[in-house]
Design an enzyme around this catalytic site. Structure first.
Site, PDB file in Angstrom:
ATOM      1  N   ALA A 111       3.103   6.036  -2.774  1.00 51.66           N
ATOM      2  CA  ALA A 111       4.347   6.789  -2.971  1.00 51.66           C
ATOM      3  C   ALA A 111       4.441   7.021  -4.746  1.00 51.66           C
ATOM      4  CB  ALA A 111       5.469   6.313  -2.541  1.00 51.66           C
TER       5      ALA A 111
ATOM      6  N   GLY B   4       0.881  -1.210   0.051  1.00 52.52           N
ATOM      7  CA  GLY B   4       0.051  -0.031  -0.088  1.00 52.52           C
ATOM      8  C   GLY B   4       1.044   1.317   0.087  1.00 52.52           C
ATOM      9  N   CYS B   5       1.827   1.370   1.007  1.00 56.13           N
ATOM     10  CA  CYS B   5       3.006   2.353   0.821  1.00 56.13           C
ATOM     11  C   CYS B   5       3.503   2.820  -0.453  1.00 56.13           C
ATOM     12  CB  CYS B   5       3.931   2.206   2.031  1.00 56.13           C
ATOM     13  SG  CYS B   5       2.953   2.247   3.603  1.00 56.13           S
ATOM     14  N   THR B   6       3.967   1.627  -1.228  1.00 60.84           N
ATOM     15  CA  THR B   6       4.566   1.597  -2.325  1.00 60.84           C
ATOM     16  C   THR B   6       3.643   2.241  -3.464  1.00 60.84           C
ATOM     17  OG1 THR B   6       6.070  -0.003  -1.833  1.00 60.84           O
ATOM     18  CG2 THR B   6       6.011   0.466  -4.184  1.00 60.84           C
TER      19      THR B   6
END
Length: 167
Positions: A61, A56-58
């Site tokens: 970003a 999710g964070c990738t």
């Protein structure tokens, strides 16, 4: 969590510079820190995320990086903050060719001042962590919009529309 209309808490954190920020000058100080006040007079998208290199964070970003030129056109800058170290941020930026600022709040003070450090639960276990949240800060330094408990899909586009509406 801080709310719309409140003054955004100032911070000074070590940060990566992403790919290319010639249009912004160089707001990262000689000692490698980034401050919110370096962007006084322009909108700032401040997004908090749990951890570098997780799915999710990738995605988040990469979405903000893909739209970075559109944010710049709207006069806004994007800053991601997590408790990961500066070295992890640098590796994350290099691995995914990220074009946004990533700041390291390893002590957690900024996460606490924005109210995103909270008790969470997953698979029946309770723990403390960063709640994925985004704050759109207006040129006046006040929070213009808050997205608590963000769902990643389509989020960067929604934030971009709000940033455009500020202008």
């Amino acid at each position: 969590m801080i709310e719309t209309g409140e003054k955004a808490p100032e911070f000074t954190l070590p940060a990566t510079g992403g790919k290319s920020f010639e249009t912004l000058g160089n707001p990262i100080t000689e000692d490698g820190n980034l401050t919110l006040s370096a962007f006084a007079g322009r909108p700032v998208v401040l997004y908090f995320y749990p951890k570098d290199n997780t799915p999710g964070c990738t995605t988040e970003a990469l979405d903000f990086t893909r739209l970075a030129p559109d944010f710049a056109e709207a006069g806004a800058v994007v800053i991601g903050i997590s408790k990961d170290s500066l070295k992890k941020h640098e590796n994350f930026c290099a691995k995914h060719d990220l074009g946004i600022y990533l700041a390291s709040d390893d002590g957690g003070e900024t996460c606490e001042s924005y109210g995103v450090w909270a008790e969470k639960s997953m698979y029946g276990k309770t723990f403390w962590g960063i709640v994925r949240a985004t704050f759109l800060i207006g040129a006046d330094g006040k929070v213009a919009k808050v997205w608590p408990k963000v769902k990643v899909k389509g989020h960067a586009e929604e934030v971009l529309e709000a940033a455009r509406d500020l202008g």
